[in-house]
Design a protein around this motif. Structure first.
Motif, mmCIF file in Angstrom:
data_model
loop_
_atom_site.group_PDB
_atom_site.id
_atom_site.type_symbol
_atom_site.label_atom_id
_atom_site.label_comp_id
_atom_site.label_asym_id
_atom_site.label_seq_id
_atom_site.Cartn_x
_atom_site.Cartn_y
_atom_site.Cartn_z
ATOM 1 N N PHE A 1 10.911 0.910 0.755
ATOM 2 C CA PHE A 1 12.090 1.635 1.202
ATOM 3 C C PHE A 1 12.451 2.740 0.209
ATOM 4 O O PHE A 1 12.784 3.862 0.604
ATOM 5 C CB PHE A 1 13.258 0.665 1.372
ATOM 6 N N GLU A 2 12.359 2.458 -1.086
ATOM 7 C CA GLU A 2 12.677 3.479 -2.089
ATOM 8 C C GLU A 2 11.736 4.671 -1.970
ATOM 9 O O GLU A 2 12.158 5.832 -2.099
ATOM 10 C CB GLU A 2 12.591 2.874 -3.492
ATOM 11 N N GLN A 3 10.452 4.393 -1.746
ATOM 12 C CA GLN A 3 9.495 5.489 -1.577
ATOM 13 C C GLN A 3 9.861 6.343 -0.372
ATOM 14 O O GLN A 3 9.799 7.579 -0.422
ATOM 15 C CB GLN A 3 8.081 4.922 -1.421
ATOM 16 N N GLU A 4 10.259 5.690 0.709
ATOM 17 C CA GLU A 4 10.593 6.416 1.926
ATOM 18 C C GLU A 4 11.848 7.262 1.750
ATOM 19 O O GLU A 4 11.917 8.400 2.230
ATOM 20 C CB GLU A 4 10.768 5.417 3.077
ATOM 21 N N VAL A 5 12.848 6.722 1.058
ATOM 22 C CA VAL A 5 14.086 7.474 0.826
ATOM 23 C C VAL A 5 13.820 8.704 -0.036
ATOM 24 O O VAL A 5 14.466 9.745 0.123
ATOM 25 C CB VAL A 5 15.154 6.562 0.175
ATOM 26 N N MET A 6 12.844 8.596 -0.947
ATOM 27 C CA MET A 6 12.472 9.749 -1.772
ATOM 28 C C MET A 6 11.704 10.794 -0.976
ATOM 29 O O MET A 6 11.453 11.894 -1.461
ATOM 30 C CB MET A 6 11.611 9.289 -2.942
ATOM 31 N N GLY A 7 11.325 10.453 0.252
ATOM 32 C CA GLY A 7 10.540 11.369 1.065
ATOM 33 C C GLY A 7 9.053 11.202 0.879
ATOM 34 O O GLY A 7 8.263 12.011 1.359
ATOM 35 N N ASN A 8 8.644 10.138 0.187
ATOM 36 C CA ASN A 8 7.232 9.904 -0.074
ATOM 37 C C ASN A 8 6.620 9.000 0.989
ATOM 38 O O ASN A 8 7.323 8.242 1.655
ATOM 39 C CB ASN A 8 7.037 9.241 -1.436
ATOM 40 N N ALA A 9 5.314 9.083 1.111
ATOM 41 C CA ALA A 9 4.609 8.134 1.967
ATOM 42 C C ALA A 9 4.500 6.803 1.226
ATOM 43 O O ALA A 9 4.377 6.768 -0.003
ATOM 44 C CB ALA A 9 3.216 8.653 2.301
ATOM 45 N N GLU A 10 4.538 5.712 1.983
ATOM 46 C CA GLU A 10 4.413 4.385 1.370
ATOM 47 C C GLU A 10 3.045 4.227 0.726
ATOM 48 O O GLU A 10 2.015 4.583 1.308
ATOM 49 C CB GLU A 10 4.604 3.309 2.436
ATOM 50 N N PHE A 11 3.012 3.700 -0.500
ATOM 51 C CA PHE A 11 1.735 3.519 -1.187
ATOM 52 C C PHE A 11 1.836 2.380 -2.191
ATOM 53 O O PHE A 11 2.790 2.291 -2.957
ATOM 54 C CB PHE A 11 1.325 4.811 -1.922
ATOM 55 N N GLY A 12 0.845 1.506 -2.198
ATOM 56 C CA GLY A 12 0.731 0.461 -3.208
ATOM 57 C C GLY A 12 1.697 -0.691 -3.037
ATOM 58 O O GLY A 12 1.926 -1.442 -3.989
ATOM 59 N N THR A 13 2.258 -0.870 -1.851
ATOM 60 C CA THR A 13 3.268 -1.908 -1.669
ATOM 61 C C THR A 13 2.786 -3.089 -0.825
ATOM 62 O O THR A 13 3.506 -4.081 -0.709
ATOM 63 C CB THR A 13 4.534 -1.328 -1.009
ATOM 64 N N ASN A 14 1.604 -2.987 -0.237
ATOM 65 C CA ASN A 14 1.113 -4.099 0.575
ATOM 66 C C ASN A 14 0.687 -5.265 -0.318
ATOM 67 O O ASN A 14 0.131 -5.071 -1.398
ATOM 68 C CB ASN A 14 -0.080 -3.660 1.435
ATOM 69 N N LEU A 15 0.953 -6.492 0.146
ATOM 70 C CA LEU A 15 0.580 -7.697 -0.586
ATOM 71 C C LEU A 15 -0.390 -8.531 0.239
ATOM 72 O O LEU A 15 -0.281 -8.590 1.470
ATOM 73 C CB LEU A 15 1.824 -8.540 -0.892
ATOM 74 N N GLN A 16 -1.300 -9.182 -0.435
ATOM 75 C CA GLN A 16 -2.194 -10.145 0.209
ATOM 76 C C GLN A 16 -1.685 -11.530 -0.160
ATOM 77 O O GLN A 16 -1.894 -11.998 -1.283
ATOM 78 C CB GLN A 16 -3.639 -9.950 -0.263
ATOM 79 N N ASN A 17 -1.004 -12.190 0.738
ATOM 80 C CA ASN A 17 -0.320 -13.442 0.422
ATOM 81 C C ASN A 17 -1.113 -14.667 0.869
ATOM 82 O O ASN A 17 -1.774 -14.642 1.915
ATOM 83 C CB ASN A 17 1.042 -13.493 1.107
ATOM 84 N N PRO A 18 -0.997 -15.745 0.131
ATOM 85 C CA PRO A 18 -1.507 -17.032 0.624
ATOM 86 C C PRO A 18 -0.514 -17.624 1.618
ATOM 87 O O PRO A 18 0.568 -17.089 1.842
ATOM 88 C CB PRO A 18 -1.559 -17.879 -0.654
ATOM 89 N N ASN A 19 -0.887 -18.746 2.194
ATOM 90 C CA ASN A 19 0.051 -19.524 3.000
ATOM 91 C C ASN A 19 0.877 -20.361 2.021
ATOM 92 O O ASN A 19 0.392 -21.329 1.442
ATOM 93 C CB ASN A 19 -0.709 -20.420 3.981
ATOM 94 N N PHE A 20 2.128 -19.956 1.818
ATOM 95 C CA PHE A 20 2.948 -20.614 0.799
ATOM 96 C C PHE A 20 3.260 -22.064 1.164
ATOM 97 O O PHE A 20 3.453 -22.896 0.281
ATOM 98 C CB PHE A 20 4.252 -19.839 0.591
ATOM 99 N N ALA A 21 3.322 -22.376 2.442
ATOM 100 C CA ALA A 21 3.579 -23.758 2.862
ATOM 101 C C ALA A 21 2.421 -24.665 2.445
ATOM 102 O O ALA A 21 2.628 -25.779 1.941
ATOM 103 C CB ALA A 21 3.799 -23.818 4.366
ATOM 104 N N LYS A 22 1.186 -24.187 2.665
ATOM 105 C CA LYS A 22 0.024 -24.972 2.247
ATOM 106 C C LYS A 22 -0.031 -25.097 0.723
ATOM 107 O O LYS A 22 -0.440 -26.123 0.187
ATOM 108 C CB LYS A 22 -1.264 -24.327 2.778
#
Length: 566
Positions: free
Chosen positions: A469-490
């Motif tokens: 959201f901060e990147q977008e408010v600055m007018g920038n394209a989103e970059f480097g924010t995606n996460l590869q998550n495990p299944n936290f329940a497991k």
């Protein structure tokens, strides 16, 4: 004459101070101290963490929740370095913490020995008191002084102890000083009280901004607000000082706050700051007479110009003002603020009832509200989750702990561990984003090991969403924010806890109820909408313009615009 080792005497003194647990991880330069702890394990519990940062964050959270000293330990070199982030959290939130750092033996110091680090300089900025112990006889007096300084100055004290010192014998009474500290109640000067009363008597649109320095003064705060007919706005660390649904409470201020609070500040002719040195001054009135109450005189006028400073205890100072104030404003300003709040709460309620998928994060907080006891402990991590909790969870008598000034990701789980230790008979929740939770998730096994029945709620959107959201408010394209998550329940199941995976809105409340009833460490992995932006309560033109620039960049993908053929 009876003699004991310096390490054993140190543990006796810690117990005298009321310390009943220490967070840390054993290692070669503190093994002698660990042995001394083992000898008194029925009175002083060693909580073995999986990372020293988690131990320091837990010590800081314990101090914030209870007002008591939090204690953590680390070995020389890497262990001591790992403590730093949690210690800075304690420093900035003014929490009393004692850090015990191992060091190489005294005859090896200065030889660039294995794991030797210049710890005195390492801790120089973070500590209100820091001392390298150079003899067994010195240790008792230095320990008392370190703890007294941590309490008095509300900060971090550091003892650097070479590995050979705790082994040496010392006379039981050698250099022992008093194991207590004395507090006093500060009161403002009469001339300052008179100046403040003159301003308050003329106020027509007064607003109170209260922070954590007003804790313990809620009754006098509300009585003062009623006399002044003034709405109360809360800083984030002050959340819970008064119930969020009290008719005088407008909620928080700033990017995490409410629109009614922002409007009230814009219209105020008088601002009364109670126990807060609010940093985001752009949200404070541009033109208003300002009175600031703070026990620490150095905080008065530090970030925002004030007309009168009252250096004193919040409770006593507010009572002194009430005895003299004769304000007769008609209350129309307060009524207007309350009407704004009704409209705002209607909008929040609509967001909380959204049945769409992925699940809206606001709906998660509403479900938590339904299962949380009035005296539950809420440890909130940093990120979008902070916004959702600040706006959508209505505090009654719960305790709320967060990394306020440092705003460090990963504080949620260690704070919940500390909450379980401080209040073993209360519900304890860690409310985390997926980014924050993964920073300290290895210490979920600590909760399992010590049978701490916390419930970690993970808002899982596979993103560092606030930065997006901060990147977008600055007018920038989103970059480097995606996460590869495990299944936290497991992951919870693998660790020996209990896990719940929630992907549909109707699964949410049953999972929360089941987790609370388990009385075991639990993780509720909730898949939430990554595109639900934590929009400010009142959007500025600059924010809107920045977001528009971002949308254009996303559309054209920066440099990938193809000209149509001629």
């Amino acid at each position: 004459m009876f003699r004991t080792t310096a390490g054993d005497l140190m543990m006796e003194l810690l117990i005298d101070w009321g310390v009943d647990h220490v967070y840390g991880m054993p290692g070669d330069s503190i093994n002698t101290l660990i042995e001394s702890i083992r000898k008194v394990k029925d009175q002083l519990t060693f909580i073995q963490v999986r990372h020293e940062e988690a131990g320091a964050l837990a010590a800081a959270a314990y101090a914030k929740l209870t007002g008591k000293l939090g204690v953590c330990m680390g070995i020389a070199g890497p262990g001591a370095i790992h403590l730093l982030n949690g210690l800075y959290d304690a420093k900035l939130d003014r929490a009393p913490v004692l850090a015990i750092a191992g060091q190489v033996e005294t005859d090896l110091m200065g030889t660039d020995f294995f794991q030797e680090v210049d710890l005195a300089n390492l801790f120089k900025d973070v500590a209100v008191y820091s001392q390298t112990v150079m003899s067994a006889e010195q240790l008792p007096a230095v320990l008392n002084q370190a703890i007294r300084a941590a309490y008095d100055k509300k900060g971090v004290s550091v003892l650097i102890i070479p590995d050979d010192i705790p082994k040496f014998e010392v006379e039981r009474q050698a250099r022992i000083t008093s194991s207590f500290f004395v507090q006093s109640t500060a009161l403002p000067q009469e001339k300052d009280i008179k100046k403040a009363v003159d301003i308050l008597n003329e106020a027509k649109r007064p607003v109170i901004l209260a922070g954590k320095g007003a804790r313990g003064a809620s009754s006098s705060l509300l009585a003062f607000a009623e006399k002044m007919k003034a709405p109360i706005v809360l800083s984030l660390p002050g959340k819970g000082i008064i119930p969020d649904e009290h008719p005088y409470c407008l909620g928080g201020l700033g990017l995490l706050g409410t629109k009614p609070s922002t409007i009230a500040m814009e219209e105020a002719d008088t601002l009364i700051m109670v126990g807060t040195s609010f940093p985001f001054t752009g949200f404070l009135p541009a033109k208003a007479k300002t009175i600031q109450i703070d026990k620490d005189p150095s905080q008065i006028g530090k970030r925002y110009p004030v007309d009168v400073g009252l250096a004193g205890d919040s409770h006593q100072t507010l009572n002194s003002l009430m005895e003299l104030v004769k304000n007769d404003n008609n209350g129309s300003f307060l009524e207007g603020c309350q009407e704004n709040l009704k409209e705002w709460r209607t909008k929040l309620y609509e967001q909380e009832q959204d049945h769409s998928t992925p699940i809206k994060p606001q709906r998660v907080i509403r479900a938590l509200q339904e299962v949380a006891d009035d005296d539950a402990i809420l440890s909130v991590d940093v990120g979008n989750v902070t916004v959702w909790m600040a706006r959508h969870f209505n505090m009654t008598n719960q305790k709320f702990v967060i990394s306020s000034w440092l705003a460090t990701l990963g504080c949620g789980l260690p704070g919940a561990i500390a909450g379980c230790i401080a209040y073993p008979d209360k519900q304890v929740f860690a409310i985390c984003g997926d980014g924050g939770f993964q920073m300290m998730m290895n210490d979920f096994v600590t909760a399992v090991k010590y049978d701490l029945p916390l419930v970690a709620i993970v808002l899982n959107n596979h993103k560092i969403a606030m930065i997006k959201f901060e990147q977008e408010v600055m007018g920038n394209a989103e970059f480097g924010t995606n996460l590869q998550n495990p299944n936290f329940a497991k992951y919870a199941d693998i660790c020996g806890g209990v896990g719940f995976r929630v992907e549909q809105p109707e699964e949410l409340l049953p999972a929360l109820k089941k987790a609370v009833s388990e009385k075991k460490p639990c993780i509720i992995d909730v898949v939430v909408d990554a595109n639900e932006a934590p929009l400010p309560a009142k959007i500025t033109f600059g924010q809107a313009a920045g977001y528009a620039r971002h949308m254009l960049k996303e559309f054209f993908q920066e440099g990938k615009i193809h000209k149509p053929p001629l």
